[in-house]
Design an enzyme around this catalytic site. Structure first.
Site, short mmCIF file in Angstrom:
data_model
loop_
_atom_site.label_atom_id
_atom_site.label_comp_id
_atom_site.label_asym_id
_atom_site.label_seq_id
_atom_site.Cartn_x
_atom_site.Cartn_y
_atom_site.Cartn_z
N CYS A 12 0.82 -1.22 0.00
CA CYS A 12 0.00 0.00 0.00
C CYS A 12 0.86 1.27 0.00
CB CYS A 12 -0.89 -0.04 1.24
SG CYS A 12 -1.72 1.50 1.55
N1 MHO Z 1 -6.57 -2.52 2.35
C1 MHO Z 1 -6.34 -1.11 2.37
C2 MHO Z 1 -5.31 -0.74 1.35
C3 MHO Z 1 -5.19 0.68 1.01
S1 MHO Z 1 -3.97 0.91 -0.09
C4 MHO Z 1 -3.89 2.43 -0.65
C5 MHO Z 1 -7.66 -0.41 2.12
O1 MHO Z 1 -8.36 -0.82 1.19
O2 MHO Z 1 -7.99 0.51 2.83
O3 MHO Z 1 -4.04 0.00 -1.16
#
Ligand code: MHO
Length: 177
Positions: A12
């Site tokens: 992420c």
């Molecule tokens: N599982 C997280 C990842 C965020 S990232 C910018 C969410 O969906 O909030 O991929």
């Protein structure tokens, strides 16, 4: 001073952006998408996981203040390079571990750091080292995400500990900004 670009995919990009923003010598950190087959992808498309793009950060850094090698070392310290297409509970090719290089020199340097890091992990490292393809900046609301949304659940649970760990491990390399 010479400005250079470094691009890292370590899960992420809210996490990797927040970490690299702490480091002295980095002039800018831009979250984006790279390595896939869709032009101008949106975050929604990225989340579907079929664009081939990885979430990445593109850094512009002053290589007189911080070396590319140091950035690669930080990159390996703040994510798990042994989990294929996965960081913690984030699963999908958009979360793959990848270093997109600007030059043959960067590739050689990244590979050397990776070989060194490999001796510290029991499992094999799955990080890909490739020449940088096209980079697409992420939507504005992903920029400075941790700064702007520090109370959001993912930020307190996942991003904040990574930032704290980086601040502890790299206390000598922190920016005063
Ligand atoms: N599982 C997280 C990842 C965020 S990232 C910018 C969410 O969906 O909030 O991929």
């Amino acid at each position: 001073m010479a400005l250079e670009i470094a691009t890292f995919g370590g899960g992420c990009f809210w996490c990797t952006e927040a970490v690299f923003q702490q480091i002295r010598g980095i002039k800018s950190v831009e979250p984006g998408y790279s390595g896939g087959q869709v032009d101008d992808p949106s975050y929604d498309q990225i989340c579907e996981g079929s664009t081939g793009h990885a979430e990445v950060v593109r850094l512009i850094f002053d290589n007189a203040a911080v070396s590319y090698k140091a950035l690669v070392e930080i990159f390996f310290a703040i994510h798990d390079p042994t989990t294929l297409n996965r960081q913690g509970s984030d699963v999908g090719t958009q979360y793959r571990s990848v270093i997109f290089c600007q030059s043959e020199e960067q590739k050689i340097c990244a590979a050397a750091v990776m070989a060194d890091v490999a001796t510290k992990w029991e499992k094999p490292i799955v990080t890909a080292i490739e020449m940088a393809p096209m980079f697409y900046p992420a939507e504005d609301y992903h920029h400075n995400y941790f700064k702007m949304n520090s109370q959001q659940r993912y930020c307190t649970l996942v991003v904040a500990p990574k930032v704290a760990k980086a601040r502890q491990f790299f206390s000598g390399s922190l920016s005063s900004r």
